[in-house]
Write an enzyme that holds these catalytic residues in place. Structure first.
Site, PDB file in Angstrom:
ATOM      1  CE1 TYR A   1      -6.943   1.239   8.447  1.00 25.91           C
ATOM      2  CE2 TYR A   1      -6.570   1.426   6.084  1.00 25.91           C
ATOM      3  CZ  TYR A   1      -6.642   2.006   7.340  1.00 25.91           C
ATOM      4  OH  TYR A   1      -6.422   3.349   7.487  1.00 25.91           O
TER       5      TYR A   1
ATOM      6  NE  ARG B   1       0.268  -4.276  16.754  1.00 34.00           N
ATOM      7  CZ  ARG B   1       1.050  -4.345  17.828  1.00 34.00           C
ATOM      8  NH1 ARG B   1       0.913  -5.348  18.682  1.00 34.00           N
ATOM      9  NH2 ARG B   1       1.945  -3.411  18.075  1.00 34.00           N
TER      10      ARG B   1
ATOM     11  NE  ARG C   1       2.961   9.457  -5.954  1.00 30.90           N
ATOM     12  CZ  ARG C   1       2.530   9.878  -4.769  1.00 30.90           C
ATOM     13  NH1 ARG C   1       3.326  10.585  -4.000  1.00 30.90           N
ATOM     14  NH2 ARG C   1       1.308   9.597  -4.366  1.00 30.90           N
TER      15      ARG C   1
ATOM     16  CG  ASP D   1      -7.909   3.942   2.645  1.00 35.79           C
ATOM     17  OD1 ASP D   1      -7.349   4.034   3.740  1.00 35.79           O
ATOM     18  OD2 ASP D   1      -7.302   3.661   1.589  1.00 35.79           O
TER      19      ASP D   1
ATOM     20  NE  ARG E   1      -0.500   8.151  12.634  1.00 32.11           N
ATOM     21  CZ  ARG E   1      -1.376   8.113  11.639  1.00 32.11           C
ATOM     22  NH1 ARG E   1      -1.026   8.500  10.432  1.00 32.11           N
ATOM     23  NH2 ARG E   1      -2.612   7.689  11.828  1.00 32.11           N
TER      24      ARG E   1
ATOM     25  CD  GLU F   1      -1.811   7.483  15.514  1.00 33.25           C
ATOM     26  OE1 GLU F   1      -1.403   6.416  14.993  1.00 33.25           O
ATOM     27  OE2 GLU F   1      -2.621   8.248  14.966  1.00 33.25           O
TER      28      GLU F   1
ATOM     29  NE  ARG G   1      -3.730   0.200   2.533  1.00 30.40           N
ATOM     30  CZ  ARG G   1      -3.733   1.202   3.391  1.00 30.40           C
ATOM     31  NH1 ARG G   1      -2.831   1.262   4.345  1.00 30.40           N
ATOM     32  NH2 ARG G   1      -4.621   2.170   3.306  1.00 30.40           N
TER      33      ARG G   1
END
Length: 369
Positions: free
Chosen positions: A348, A249, A176, A350, A280, A300, A172
């Site tokens: 999961y 998790r 680039r 989005d 993060r 987190e 995921r």
């Protein structure tokens, strides 16, 4: 006599959209949630005039024009673009991994130079058919980036060695060979102006909602209220863990209100060294270009899920996927229960996926094309 056409368990994206659409079709719904608020994990809590993403950063993005138009009918979005950065022992790198990352790490300037460097490291590692996250990551970006910017973060996030994690997790992650710092490739992106709560207030306006209500503590009584149930909770719990418990998790959030106006200069900064326990830091005001005098940050901390914790990320290894199949087979036989959302699907999602799935479930339920 049943009082409602639908009992909807969960006031998150899937449940709220189903209720909104069912109401438009003349159906009466009762939405319940064990939390004290609507919105599920998208819920925002206002602190010092700043909308705090209480359950982790939520950045809306999609290439699905119909989904984008749908949410924009509910609320106006700002132009926020997700450009997270990585902090590794005080060194700052761009995420997604792009030419800025490669330039800072190796001094390369052109995409050809970066590709050559990655291929050289991949060849030295002897990886031809990646079998796990470690091998997949090295195949994508080489050993240097893996060691500095992926390994520690991933092992904190999942609580397992990268060699034990499935390869698909890292697929995921965008890579680039351009100087583009936008994390998502999607055509549309933004944050609702005024926070995500505005979406759910619109969706559930004039719908009966009962908060701080645990479905499993009131299952029999609630079942008598409706013809059909829309269930968005944990599918293994629905079946009383008949085949065993699915693994997740979880996350713990540590919030701080700071007197300074700008703490880190970016909404999201990932900390990739293993020695730092959090993954993060989120500085929420930057999601909405805030200029408040104070700022609020959230650290987190990932953790292994246990009953009573919030389940965030399904652990989709072979063992859990096989277990989920057993529950899924039971779910298919239910005549009056609709399952939907990340917990019921053990996947999961989005936000835009969940919206699309909810709208598809509505069409199926009401036999619309």
């Amino acid at each position: 006599m049943k009082k409602y056409d639908y009992l909807i368990v969960g006031a998150g994206i899937f449940g709220s959209i189903f209720a909104y659409e069912a109401k438009k079709r003349g159906k009466k719904c009762l939405v319940i949630d064990k939390r004290s608020h609507i919105g599920g994990n998208c819920y925002c809590e206002e602190v010092e005039g700043i909308n705090i993403h209480k359950y982790g950063a939520h950045i809306f993005h999609t290439s699905n024009k119909k989904v984008w138009e749908y949410v924009n009918k509910l609320v106006e979005f700002n132009r926020y673009t997700n450009t997270p950065i990585v902090n590794y022992k005080g060194e700052i790198y761009n995420l997604p991994f792009n030419m800025n990352t490669f330039n800072k790490l190796w001094g390369v300037v052109t995409p050809e130079e970066a590709l050559t460097k990655i291929e050289e490291q991949k060849k030295n590692a002897g990886i031809e058919d990646p079998k796990n996250l470690e091998e997949q990551a090295i195949s994508l970006v080489g050993t240097d980036i893996y060691e500095k910017l992926i390994k520690g973060y991933s092992e904190k996030q999942w609580g397992r060695d990268c060699s034990e994690l499935p390869a698909f997790i890292i697929r995921r992650l965008p890579v680039r060979f351009t100087y583009d710092n936008n994390y998502f490739n999607d055509k549309y992106q933004g944050i609702p102006i005024g926070g995500y709560n505005k979406i759910f207030e619109k969706l559930l306006d004039d719908v009966d909602v009962k908060l701080s209500t645990d479905y499993f503590e009131n299952r029999e009584e609630l079942g008598r209220l409706s013809e059909r149930t829309v269930f968005t909770g944990m599918i293994d719990q629905f079946y009383n863990y008949k085949f065993g418990t699915l693994e997740y998790r979880s996350l713990r959030f540590e919030n701080e209100v700071l007197e300074n106006q700008n703490y880190q200069g970016n909404a999201v900064v990932n900390y990739t060294e293993r020695e730092i326990p959090y993954t993060r830091i989120i500085e929420h005001k930057h999601f909405e270009f805030g200029d408040q005098e104070k700022t609020v940050i959230t650290k987190e901390y990932p953790s292994e899920w246990k009953p009573g914790d919030e389940p965030y990320y399904p652990v989709n290894n072979d063992k859990n996927n096989e277990l989920f199949k057993k529950y899924s087979e039971l779910a298919k036989k239910e005549k009056n229960v609709i399952f939907g959302g990340r917990l019921a699907d053990y996947k999961y999602y989005d936000m835009h996926h969940n919206i699309h799935n909810a709208l598809s479930a509505v069409k199926k339920e009401f036999k619309e094309k």
